[in-house]
Scaffold this active site. Structure first.
Site, PDB file in Angstrom:
ATOM      1  N   GLN A 144       5.347   9.757  -1.399  1.00 45.56           N
ATOM      2  CA  GLN A 144       6.216   8.631  -1.711  1.00 45.56           C
ATOM      3  C   GLN A 144       7.699   8.960  -1.618  1.00 45.56           C
ATOM      4  O   GLN A 144       8.518   8.074  -1.484  1.00 45.56           O
ATOM      5  CB  GLN A 144       5.919   8.111  -3.118  1.00 45.56           C
ATOM      6  CG  GLN A 144       4.988   6.926  -3.122  1.00 45.56           C
ATOM      7  CD  GLN A 144       3.557   7.390  -3.226  1.00 45.56           C
ATOM      8  OE1 GLN A 144       3.229   8.208  -4.055  1.00 45.56           O
ATOM      9  NE2 GLN A 144       2.707   6.861  -2.379  1.00 45.56           N
ATOM     10  N   ASN A 157       1.995   5.586   4.676  1.00 43.94           N
ATOM     11  CA  ASN A 157       3.321   6.192   4.836  1.00 43.94           C
ATOM     12  C   ASN A 157       3.534   6.510   6.313  1.00 43.94           C
ATOM     13  O   ASN A 157       3.253   7.614   6.773  1.00 43.94           O
ATOM     14  CB  ASN A 157       3.420   7.466   3.991  1.00 43.94           C
ATOM     15  CG  ASN A 157       2.853   7.267   2.589  1.00 43.94           C
ATOM     16  OD1 ASN A 157       1.881   7.920   2.204  1.00 43.94           O
ATOM     17  ND2 ASN A 157       3.414   6.338   1.840  1.00 43.94           N
ATOM     18  N   ASN A 167       0.851  -1.187   0.000  1.00 41.30           N
ATOM     19  CA  ASN A 167       0.000   0.000   0.000  1.00 41.30           C
ATOM     20  C   ASN A 167       0.887   1.237   0.000  1.00 41.30           C
ATOM     21  O   ASN A 167       1.344   1.698   1.039  1.00 41.30           O
ATOM     22  CB  ASN A 167      -0.917  -0.008   1.224  1.00 41.30           C
ATOM     23  CG  ASN A 167      -1.982   1.072   1.138  1.00 41.30           C
ATOM     24  OD1 ASN A 167      -1.754   2.111   0.535  1.00 41.30           O
ATOM     25  ND2 ASN A 167      -3.126   0.818   1.735  1.00 41.30           N
ATOM     26  N   ASP A 168       1.113   1.767  -1.194  1.00 37.98           N
ATOM     27  CA  ASP A 168       1.982   2.930  -1.368  1.00 37.98           C
ATOM     28  C   ASP A 168       1.583   4.106  -0.496  1.00 37.98           C
ATOM     29  O   ASP A 168       2.357   5.044  -0.305  1.00 37.98           O
ATOM     30  CB  ASP A 168       1.884   3.429  -2.816  1.00 37.98           C
ATOM     31  CG  ASP A 168       2.816   2.701  -3.746  1.00 37.98           C
ATOM     32  OD1 ASP A 168       3.844   2.191  -3.282  1.00 37.98           O
ATOM     33  OD2 ASP A 168       2.501   2.643  -4.946  1.00 37.98           O
ATOM     34  N   CYS A 169       0.357   4.087  -0.041  1.00 32.79           N
ATOM     35  CA  CYS A 169      -0.180   5.254   0.654  1.00 32.79           C
ATOM     36  C   CYS A 169      -0.174   5.105   2.172  1.00 32.79           C
ATOM     37  O   CYS A 169      -0.624   5.994   2.879  1.00 32.79           O
ATOM     38  CB  CYS A 169      -1.583   5.542   0.153  1.00 32.79           C
ATOM     39  SG  CYS A 169      -1.594   5.840  -1.611  1.00 32.79           S
TER      40      CYS A 169
END
Ligand code: GLC
Ligand code: GLC
Length: 813
Positions: free
Chosen positions: A503, A490, A486-488
């Site tokens: 990112q 963070n 899940n790139d999001c």
């Protein structure tokens, strides 16, 4: 449900989707080209072409998110008396008497009819050619002779699609063209460092042309009413700077009933440095002439088209199922496999949602794409694995993305996504199981593309596993880094600055306690694969070492990753739970349920069954399973981008189709065939096309990345179609876990998981040098193979031992 308008339908016999109304709720596109030269084409002929890299070698110009939508493409204008129209309806939007767009396997055919003239254009990129063919057939269906004026139109992009959109102080002075007979050459920047040019040709004499946009269109006109076309008079303009285009003008006289073909060709050429010019300032056109000569008649083009179709026949014959359910068969046999090829080719670079300038090939994305593609063309999958591994660092970390043209890691995004390394195992194991080619493990592969740094691919796999083990947090769970799948999510980013990218902004790793249960599950799944692989190649000590690490991870998840009814999602920077009943919002997330159930962590203790039940209870809705629930309603500084999205969209409780299959596979492993099927059918495009053509909005023949979730303003609306890991995961799920045909090192393992209502079905599967015809008799059972016969003889166990040749397999459940 209210009666929905329909825009098209499937034609399974021709492997086409037939669009019958040009005003689809969103442009419905297709892809042309299979290896180097690619095009995107919408149902109204919008889109663009590029060579290998949508950013660095953009051949034609396109305007994203424009007014009107879908602006720029390959347009043919037919002027018949005072009426001007296009076969694809746009850009003139003259109402047509008939319109049809057939999107097929790497080709599109658009047909329009107006006042008894038909124009039908077949678009495709011939195999191994750097060119898009546009075969236009004009037919006079009237009883009178027709004097038609035909204008073609393409607009050149000045190669770099990013600077093309912004550096106008330079761009407006650099454009250059040459005109030779019926060919218009685009040679901007060729005088300096570029060794490539493009051309647009037609295989007929022309009565005029244009190459300067402003002259052709008129400064205050639109594509819908170019001056030259409206007046029926080309200007024979020669572009110097500004915006070069290519337009041919042809006068065609057609007797009643007469038909004429015109073959247009959009080509790309590269010349050797010392052969760039044939005279000062004149480009060397030898290769262009040769390419044109290969495709300058209807016969040659038809032959090339037949070859393309045979290529797809062969690809789609490798795995073919007959279940009697058309909606399932057409996805498995045609569209899902087709989408897998497209995602393999493009990763996430160029679609109508990905502008082609932002992202190259993703490390994790491309590894996942492999799983949907490896059975189609194994040698290309092999090369891809080597390319991906070459962007790894000596510590096992890797660049998150690389550019397809240079194959170099992308410095802008960098690395630090801690799930990335595991995917290399996922992709490589799939390749070896499909092909039996263990030699790939001995390939020498560099780090960060540095010559001299090569180690074996096996060593790359080893350091990938070690990267996880060496980056554990306080609960002995994997540290998340910038983000996991899940790139999001963070967790180490802490951004209050809207100008920062989530990112790439600083990753505060000092003192972090942010751990990921998604990576934990992924590590256990790929770790087991790695252990099995080590045993296959006799590395028993290494197998033992990794088994211990896997066992330790399982224990850590059971101890610190279980929330009572489901698996936690993560721990944040400070070590606080994410995805827990204790949280105010987003109490449960899908990713860890998917991976930990696939990994069967705590199955005996009932964790798997509880987790799967919780997915049904909290995540499932009419359109699929949402990513998290309840949705975030406010931005959480400690969580990053995930909480930046409004409720129900993207990573904030959207139905991120990519991860639904993880839970479906979890269901299959647990033997819950009814549940697996009901989740699967909810995001299967052929089921969606029947139910929600307008609501869903995007193409009904492929999966999209995200469907708005239950908390969204318009649940069920799809976005981000085509380029998504969903393609490969849907394929992996249905081919291996639902229908149950699993390639393995020594043969094919048969292990279906079906709804009780499933009836007998047959899969034809080419596997290495063998052809299997496998018939499954489910007998109302969801899971569990009772008996397999191979060529009439019962076998022990569930793996059909591999041997070349034709085999008949009967499976009783
Ligand atoms: C996009 C990215 C993929 C990521 C996913 C979830 O699909 O391509 O790499 O895993 O979003 O954030
Ligand atoms: C954005 C998107 C996500 C994607 C990422 C790629 O964060 O929301 O889906 O994976 O960009 O960089």
């Amino acid at each position: 449900m209210e009666q929905q308008k329909r825009y098209g339908h499937f034609d399974d016999q021709h492997r086409e989707y037939v669009i019958t109304d040009p005003q689809t709720p969103w442009p419905w596109i297709n892809y042309l080209g299979n290896e180097d030269f690619f095009s995107l084409i919408s149902n109204t002929a919008g889109g663009y072409s590029f060579y290998k890299d949508a950013k660095f070698r953009r051949i034609t110009r396109y305007r994203y998110n424009n007014v009107p939508m879908d602006n720029g493409g390959r347009y043919f204008y037919v002027k018949d008396g005072e009426t001007v129209w296009n076969p694809g309806w746009k850009p003139c939007k003259t109402p047509l008497d008939f319109y049809e767009c057939r999107h097929g396997m790497s080709y599109t055919r658009i047909t329009g009819r107006k006042n008894e003239v038909e124009a039908s254009v077949l678009f495709f990129v011939p195999l191994k050619k750097w060119a898009e063919v546009q075969k236009l057939t004009l037919t006079n269906q009237s009883k009178e002779t027709k004097q038609l004026k035909l204008f073609s139109f393409e607009e050149w992009c000045l190669w770099n699609a990013a600077t093309d959109m912004e550096n106008f102080q330079r761009n407006f002075s650099t454009g250059e063209v040459e005109i030779e007979g019926s060919t218009i050459y685009h040679k901007t920047e060729y005088r300096e460092r570029r060794n490539h040019y493009a051309f647009y040709h037609v295989n007929a004499p022309i009565q005029g042309f244009d190459t300067d946009r402003e002259t052709f269109v008129g400064l205050y006109n639109e594509f819908a009413n170019p001056d030259a076309v409206m007046e029926g008079k080309p200007r024979n303009s020669h572009a110097h700077g500004w915006s070069p285009i290519a337009s041919h003008y042809i006068e065609a006289t057609l007797a009643p009933g007469e038909s004429k073909d015109f073959v247009f060709l959009l080509g790309y050429i590269e010349n050797e440095q010392d052969k760039k010019f044939s005279a000062p300032q004149v480009i060397n056109k030898e290769k262009a002439h040769a390419l044109i000569a290969e495709l300058d008649t209807t016969e040659k083009v038809d032959k090339a088209f037949a070859e393309l179709n045979e290529y797809w026949d062969a690809l789609l014959n490798i795995y073919n199922v007959r279940t009697g359910n058309d909606k399932l068969d057409r996805m498995v046999n045609i569209w899902n496999q087709y989408q897998c090829m497209v995602t393999f080719n493009f990763s996430r670079s160029a679609s109508f949602f990905e502008s082609g300038v932002g992202r190259g090939m993703g490390f994790r994305d491309s590894n996942q794409d492999l799983v949907g593609f490896v059975h189609q063309i194994p040698p290309r999958a092999r090369q891809r694995i080597i390319d991906i591994a070459s962007t790894q660092f000596p510590d096992g970390g890797c660049y998150h993305q690389y550019q397809p043209l240079t194959k170099r890691g992308n410095n802008d995004i960098g690395g630090g996504f801690n799930d990335d390394p595991c995917w290399l195992i996922f992709g490589t194991v799939a390749y070896i199981k499909e092909t039996g080619d263990f030699s790939i493990l001995d390939e020498m592969v560099p780090f960060d593309n540095q010559p001299g740094s090569e180690v074996t691919l096996f060593e790359h796999l080893k350091i990938s596993m070690d990267h996880v083990i060496k980056n554990l947090g306080p609960h002995m769970l994997p540290l998340i880094g910038r983000a996991d799948w899940n790139d999001c999510l963070n967790l180490n980013c802490f951004s209050w600055d809207p100008n920062e990218s989530f990112q790439t902004t600083e990753n505060v790793s000092e003192g972090t306690k942010a751990e990921s249960l998604m990576i934990a599950g992924l590590f256990v799944v790929t770790g087991k694969d790695y252990v099995a692989l080590c045993k296959q190649i006799g590395k028993n000590d290494e197998a033992e070492r990794m088994q211990q690490a896997v066992d330790a991870m399982v224990e850590a998840v059971k101890k610190h990753g279980w929330d009572g009814e489901w698996y936690l999602r993560a721990y944040d920077f400070y070590g606080r739970k994410i995805g827990s009943n204790e949280c105010e919002e987003a109490k449960i997330f899908i990713e860890s349920q998917g991976w930990c159930t696939m990994a069967e962590i705590g199955a005996e203790e009932g964790m798997v069954a509880k987790s799967l039940d919780s997915c049904k209870k909290y995540l499932e809705c009419e359109h699929g399973m949402v990513l998290n629930n309840p949705a975030f309603t406010k931005y959480i500084y400690e969580y990053g981008e995930i909480s930046s999205y409004p409720e129900g969209y993207k990573e904030n409780a959207g139905i991120f189709c990519h991860n639904n299959p993880w839970v479906i596979i979890g269901e299959c492993i647990a033997g819950r065939g009814n549940d697996a099927w009901s989740h699967y059918a909810k995001i299967l495009p052929s089921y969606v096309e029947e139910k929600y053509q307008t609501l869903h909005k995007v193409e009904p023949y492929v999966n999209c990345q995200m469907v708005a979730g239950k908390d969204a303003f318009r649940p069920g609306e799809g976005k981000n179609s085509w380029l998504t890991g969903t393609a490969a995961w849907m394929w992996y799920t249905v081919s291996e876990f639902i229908l149950g045909i699993k390639p393995d090192y020594d043969g094919i393992r048969i292990d279906p998981c079906l709804p009780e209502t499933a009836t007998d079905y047959t899969v034809s599967r080419k596997f290495r040098e063998a052809d299997y015809e496998i018939t499954i008799h489910p007998n109302g059972s969801q899971k569990g193979v009772k008996q397999i016969t191979l060529d009439g003889q019962p076998i022990q166990g569930t793996v059909i031992p591999y041997s070349a040749g034709k085999h008949i397999v009967e499976v009783t459940m």
